[in-house]
Design a protein around this motif. Structure first.
Motif, short mmCIF file in Angstrom:
data_model
loop_
_atom_site.label_atom_id
_atom_site.label_comp_id
_atom_site.label_asym_id
_atom_site.label_seq_id
_atom_site.Cartn_x
_atom_site.Cartn_y
_atom_site.Cartn_z
N TYR A 246 0.84 -1.20 0.00
CA TYR A 246 0.00 0.00 0.00
C TYR A 246 0.88 1.25 0.00
O TYR A 246 1.95 1.28 0.61
CB TYR A 246 -0.93 0.00 1.21
CG TYR A 246 -1.88 -1.18 1.21
CD1 TYR A 246 -3.10 -1.11 0.54
CD2 TYR A 246 -1.54 -2.37 1.85
CE1 TYR A 246 -3.96 -2.19 0.52
CE2 TYR A 246 -2.40 -3.46 1.84
CZ TYR A 246 -3.61 -3.36 1.16
OH TYR A 246 -4.45 -4.45 1.13
N GLY A 247 0.41 2.28 -0.70
CA GLY A 247 1.14 3.54 -0.76
C GLY A 247 0.23 4.66 -1.24
O GLY A 247 -0.92 4.42 -1.65
N ASN A 248 0.73 5.89 -1.18
CA ASN A 248 -0.05 7.05 -1.59
C ASN A 248 0.07 7.24 -3.10
O ASN A 248 1.17 7.42 -3.63
CB ASN A 248 0.46 8.30 -0.87
CG ASN A 248 0.19 8.24 0.62
OD1 ASN A 248 -0.96 8.28 1.05
ND2 ASN A 248 1.24 8.11 1.42
N VAL A 249 -1.08 7.21 -3.78
CA VAL A 249 -1.10 7.30 -5.24
C VAL A 249 -1.90 8.53 -5.66
O VAL A 249 -2.62 9.14 -4.86
CB VAL A 249 -1.73 6.03 -5.86
CG1 VAL A 249 -0.96 4.79 -5.42
CG2 VAL A 249 -3.20 5.90 -5.47
N SER A 250 -1.77 8.89 -6.93
CA SER A 250 -2.47 10.06 -7.46
C SER A 250 -3.97 9.84 -7.47
O SER A 250 -4.45 8.74 -7.74
CB SER A 250 -1.97 10.37 -8.87
OG SER A 250 -2.76 11.38 -9.47
N GLU A 251 -4.71 10.91 -7.24
CA GLU A 251 -6.17 10.84 -7.30
C GLU A 251 -6.68 10.76 -8.73
O GLU A 251 -7.78 10.24 -8.97
CB GLU A 251 -6.78 12.06 -6.61
CG GLU A 251 -6.50 12.13 -5.11
CD GLU A 251 -7.12 13.36 -4.48
OE1 GLU A 251 -8.37 13.43 -4.45
OE2 GLU A 251 -6.38 14.24 -4.04
N LEU A 252 -5.93 11.28 -9.70
CA LEU A 252 -6.42 11.34 -11.07
C LEU A 252 -5.41 10.88 -12.12
O LEU A 252 -5.79 10.32 -13.14
CB LEU A 252 -6.88 12.76 -11.43
CG LEU A 252 -8.16 13.25 -10.76
CD1 LEU A 252 -8.45 14.68 -11.18
CD2 LEU A 252 -9.34 12.37 -11.13
N ARG A 253 -4.12 11.11 -11.91
CA ARG A 253 -3.15 10.80 -12.95
C ARG A 253 -2.94 9.31 -13.12
O ARG A 253 -3.03 8.55 -12.17
CB ARG A 253 -1.80 11.46 -12.63
CG ARG A 253 -1.76 12.95 -12.87
CD ARG A 253 -0.34 13.48 -12.63
NE ARG A 253 0.07 13.24 -11.25
CZ ARG A 253 -0.21 14.05 -10.25
NH1 ARG A 253 -0.90 15.15 -10.47
NH2 ARG A 253 0.18 13.77 -9.02
N MET A 254 -2.66 8.92 -14.37
CA MET A 254 -2.22 7.56 -14.65
C MET A 254 -0.69 7.55 -14.54
O MET A 254 0.01 7.90 -15.49
CB MET A 254 -2.67 7.12 -16.05
CG MET A 254 -4.18 7.10 -16.22
SD MET A 254 -4.95 5.80 -15.20
CE MET A 254 -6.67 5.99 -15.68
N SER A 255 -0.18 7.18 -13.40
CA SER A 255 1.25 7.29 -13.13
C SER A 255 2.01 6.12 -13.74
O SER A 255 1.43 5.13 -14.18
CB SER A 255 1.50 7.33 -11.62
OG SER A 255 0.77 8.38 -11.02
N LYS A 256 3.35 6.23 -13.77
CA LYS A 256 4.21 5.16 -14.26
C LYS A 256 4.94 4.51 -13.08
O LYS A 256 5.16 5.15 -12.05
CB LYS A 256 5.21 5.70 -15.27
CG LYS A 256 4.60 6.24 -16.55
CD LYS A 256 3.93 5.15 -17.37
CE LYS A 256 3.40 5.69 -18.68
NZ LYS A 256 2.75 4.64 -19.49
N SER A 257 5.33 3.27 -13.28
CA SER A 257 6.05 2.53 -12.24
C SER A 257 7.08 1.65 -12.92
O SER A 257 7.09 1.49 -14.14
CB SER A 257 5.07 1.70 -11.40
OG SER A 257 4.29 0.87 -12.23
N ALA A 258 7.96 1.04 -12.13
CA ALA A 258 9.03 0.22 -12.71
C ALA A 258 9.44 -0.88 -11.74
O ALA A 258 9.36 -0.71 -10.52
CB ALA A 258 10.24 1.09 -13.05
#
Length: 329
Positions: A246-258
């Motif tokens: 679990y972590g803090n994620v954006s409310e609207l953006r489609m973020s990137k991860s790796a």
């Protein structure tokens, strides 16, 4: 992890809504050949949603201008441009073929191209929904077959027959996880992590706003508590849910991860933390925090990891006005 700014990278800027039309940093790609650091695209290209490099010195660019462009880093020109039926949100090369490329569209379709055929896509496949395909990964299977992993807000999907007409399949145990905003795939393709934010129940005529292209409202500094679901490949071809962090994620953006691969050790998972505006790196499969990188003044918009055959790999992350580049394993 130590900082190494000597590695060549490519940064793509675009005009951001609500920032007075100013150009802000928005996309990053690692290991740019021939030292190119700036590209000039036709004005109808519009905002770049995704980019990747092909082994033959071409950059693949997916844009909201309904374009999929192949850009030559040798001549600094667009050498091939496909007109698409809708805005492109993602793109990828086929790791099993030097000629095949993919584009994920805003309307949920996956398009398959052969760069030797310049008139039209080789195949167009309907998705499970009309939601944008925000991530595309090409993987190889133990039996030599090819498969494509994608993600939309519905969740991560597998496309088994990209040469035919078969529709994708949602990965098992991914129902009701929330809104999928990111999908990371390790270089071995044995580990993938899908990231979700809580689903907001909206009236039926407002559902599209969850993936809207309109200017985003002001976001809270803390974001939302989201989940990162680790899936491992089993039987050489299928994926099963393994652990959840679990972590803090954006409310609207489609973020990137790796996913950061390490020889002889478990991989790591990197994601932009919305509460700190920095990159948080977790150990897999435990999702224990491994390290937190120095935060930015603005949210992380994109990050990429590139593993080298010899020497350390490189992790790059970018926000509106800042770039960080790290060596890692």
């Amino acid at each position: 992890m130590g900082i190494d700014v000597s590695r060549q990278i490519l940064i793509v800027s675009g005009k951001a809504p609500g920032v007075g039309g100013e150009h802000v940093l928005c996309k990053i790609s690692m290991l740019v050949p021939n030292g190119i650091d700036e590209i000039h695209l036709p004005p109808d290209t519009k905002a770049i949603r995704d980019l990747c490099f092909l082994p033959n010195g071409l950059a693949l660019l997916a844009s909201l201008g309904k374009k999929l462009s192949l850009f030559s880093v040798a001549s600094n020109n667009v050498v091939l441009k496909y007109d698409l039926p809708g805005p492109a949100w993602s793109c990828s090369r086929d790791i099993n073929s030097p000629y095949h490329i993919y584009a994920g569209l805003q309307n949920g379709m996956l398009l398959v191209f052969d760069v030797r055929q310049t008139a039209q896509p080789m195949n167009s496949i309907e998705g499970l929904s009309r939601q944008p395909v925000h991530t595309v990964h090409s993987i190889g299977l133990d039996n030599g077959a090819k498969r494509v992993l994608t993600a939309s807000s519905l969740g991560p999907c597998t496309w088994e027959n990209v040469a035919g007409s078969g529709r994708p399949t949602l990965l098992p145990e991914m129902e009701n996880q929330g809104v999928c905003i990111s999908l990371a795939c390790g270089s071995s393709c044995n580990d993938i992590v899908a990231s979700f934010r809580p689903k907001v129940e909206l009236p039926s005529d407002s559902i599209a706003s969850q993936t809207s292209l309109s200017p985003s409202p002001t976001l809270s500094n803390s974001g939302k508590l989201g989940s990162h679901v680790l899936m491992k490949r089993v039987d050489g071809s299928s994926f099963r849910r393994h652990e959840i962090g679990y972590g803090n994620v954006s409310e609207l953006r489609m973020s990137k991860s790796a996913i950061i691969c390490r020889d002889g050790k478990n991989p790591l998972f990197a994601y932009g933390d919305e509460s700190t505006y920095g990159v948080c790196i977790w150990d897999l499969p435990s999702f224990q925090v491994h390290t937190r990188l120095k935060p930015h003044q603005h949210p992380i918009l994109d990050l990429k990891y590139q593993r080298n055959s010899t020497g350390p790999g490189f992790l790059g992350c970018i926000s509106e006005d800042r770039l960080q580049l790290f060596t890692c394993y």
